[in-house]
Enzyme design. Structure first.
Site, PDB file in Angstrom:
ATOM      1  N   TRP A   1     -68.262  18.121 -43.027  1.00 25.15           N
ATOM      2  CA  TRP A   1     -67.494  18.476 -41.837  1.00 25.15           C
ATOM      3  C   TRP A   1     -68.464  19.008 -40.786  1.00 25.15           C
ATOM      4  O   TRP A   1     -69.216  19.944 -41.060  1.00 25.15           O
ATOM      5  CB  TRP A   1     -66.451  19.530 -42.224  1.00 25.15           C
TER       6      TRP A   1
ATOM      7  N   ASP B   1     -65.396  25.044 -50.123  1.00 18.69           N
ATOM      8  CA  ASP B   1     -64.457  24.935 -49.014  1.00 18.69           C
ATOM      9  C   ASP B   1     -63.320  24.037 -49.495  1.00 18.69           C
ATOM     10  O   ASP B   1     -63.520  22.846 -49.730  1.00 18.69           O
ATOM     11  CB  ASP B   1     -65.154  24.333 -47.789  1.00 18.69           C
TER      12      ASP B   1
ATOM     13  N   ALA C   1     -59.766  22.784 -48.373  1.00 14.82           N
ATOM     14  CA  ALA C   1     -58.858  22.745 -47.226  1.00 14.82           C
ATOM     15  C   ALA C   1     -57.685  21.798 -47.436  1.00 14.82           C
ATOM     16  O   ALA C   1     -56.792  21.748 -46.579  1.00 14.82           O
ATOM     17  CB  ALA C   1     -59.629  22.324 -45.968  1.00 14.82           C
TER      18      ALA C   1
ATOM     19  N   LYS D   1     -53.312  22.506 -43.651  1.00 19.22           N
ATOM     20  CA  LYS D   1     -52.827  21.175 -44.009  1.00 19.22           C
ATOM     21  C   LYS D   1     -51.681  21.225 -44.996  1.00 19.22           C
ATOM     22  O   LYS D   1     -50.626  20.634 -44.766  1.00 19.22           O
ATOM     23  CB  LYS D   1     -53.974  20.333 -44.581  1.00 19.22           C
TER      24      LYS D   1
END
Length: 394
Positions: free
Chosen positions: A127, A208, A210, A243
């Site tokens: 990202w 991470d 997400a 999300k």
């Protein structure tokens, strides 16, 4: 003073969004911005979120500050969702943050406080904001091989070779599931091999996560994070609710710090609280309160999990439809990886020039590295995208 400021490079995804809005074509397709959209092109408010907000409106009696770390009930609920007992609770310090980005930023700040000499190893690609934030806070970044543009799968041998070059105390940043931007993920056997390298080299794992619930399911998507967390001495986990709860604009995230022993947790918690105080004092509470209500109410949680599962299945269906359509148009199975990838994104492994050609010729908007948001498609637009990919010669 302000006249001394220099222009900053434009965010590529935001710039792409601006171009999309200016495009007058009716048949244009936005595959750039990373938000879920339903078949009507809308990012909906989930049913459980609506109900939790209704109850909150009726029940909440104050908008006063909560705490520097946020509501403890939010931390408990998220730790349970992500880790489910994989690590003893008394080894985990946590703070609520403004979204997953805020959690990532605070994690990097904590790394710099704890070990200013630490380098952070990031996947190539990752990202973009990972690298941007690391550069801004002044932490050296080292890329490790991850995505094979020929196979569109993980270059696992290259990944292990590069991680073997890390020094004790360096941080390895890993995507817990649904790798962004590639969609290519490690299997649990490979995850165990990464854990072995982390422990052998004395590295710090940072995850991470997400997109829990967007890949193979809520529990399945957390399996790798739980494996790592239960196997290392220390670790950091940045989790986002944007999300899987659809609360993008509420900026709801959490950073967890896993200590080697319960004796260290208090100091870690003090440092996390300190970082919140320096950056924004008290974290946002509305989204965190809604998430907490959902996760602690059996009826709301069941409805949320059911709707999330519907979203996941719809994305898998779009992946399979696109892979099948590309196979039909190209006469080749070289696009089968799209059905194998997981999460919102897939990187199709083509050049920026061909990505631009698809934008100019067919109104297909994807990031220049060929990352496309599968959730930006629907049954009607899949054939249009497939034709554009084949016509461009990808």
């Amino acid at each position: 003073m302000l006249g001394n400021l220099k222009a900053q490079p434009a965010d590529k995804i935001l710039a792409l969004m601006a171009k999309f809005k200016e495009d007058p074509r009716d048949q244009k397709i936005d595959l750039g911005v990373g938000v879920y959209k339903n078949a009507e092109g809308v990012t909906p408010v989930m049913r459980a979120v609506k109900e939790a907000e209704r109850r909150l409106l009726e029940e909440q009696t104050s908008k006063s500050y909560v705490a520097l770390a946020g509501d403890p009930a939010f931390a408990d609920a998220m730790i349970d969702l992500v880790l489910d007992g994989a690590v003893a609770r008394d080894r985990i310090a946590a703070i609520a943050t403004p979204g997953g980005t805020g959690a990532v930023r605070q994690a990097f700040e904590l790394v710099k406080l704890a070990n200013p000499e630490a380098r952070v190893f990031v996947s190539n690609p990752t990202w973009p904001n990972h690298v941007s934030i690391l550069k801004y806070v002044g932490i050296e970044t080292v890329a490790y091989r991850y995505f094979d543009t020929e196979t569109r799968a993980v270059d696992f041998d290259g990944m292990l070779e590069d991680l073997a070059q890390a020094n004790a105390g360096d941080v390895v940043l890993l995507h817990g599931c649904c790798h962004n931007p590639t969609g290519a993920n490690l299997n649990l056997t490979q995850w165990q091999a990464v854990v072995d390298v982390i422990n052998e080299k004395g590295l710090i794992a940072m995850i991470d996560i997400a997109y829990q619930g967007f890949g193979d399911g809520l529990e399945e998507d957390a399996a790798a994070t739980r494996l790592v967390a239960s196997s290392v001495k220390e670790g950091l986990i940045a989790a986002s609710c944007s999300k899987n709860f659809g609360v993008y604009r509420e900026r709801t995230g959490i950073l967890m710090g896993i200590s080697e022993s319960a004796d260290q947790t208090g100091i870690v918690q003090q440092n996390l609280n300190f970082l919140n105080r320096q950056n924004y004092s008290f974290p946002p509470d509305h989204g965190a309160r809604v998430v907490t209500m959902i996760l602690t109410d059996p009826e709301l949680r069941a409805d949320w999990a059911a709707e999330l599962e519907d979203i996941r299945i719809s994305m898998l269906g779009l992946r399979q439809q696109l892979a099948d359509e590309l196979q039909k148009l190209s006469g080749s199975d070289r696009f089968g990886f799209i059905a194998e990838h997981r999460g919102m994104f897939s990187q199709i492994g083509t050049t920026p020039e061909l990505v631009e050609k698809m934008r100019v010729d067919a109104g297909i908007y994807m990031v220049g590295d060929s990352r496309m948001n599968i959730a930006g498609l629907n049954e009607k637009t899949v054939p249009i995208l497939a034709k554009a990919i084949v016509d461009a010669g990808v």
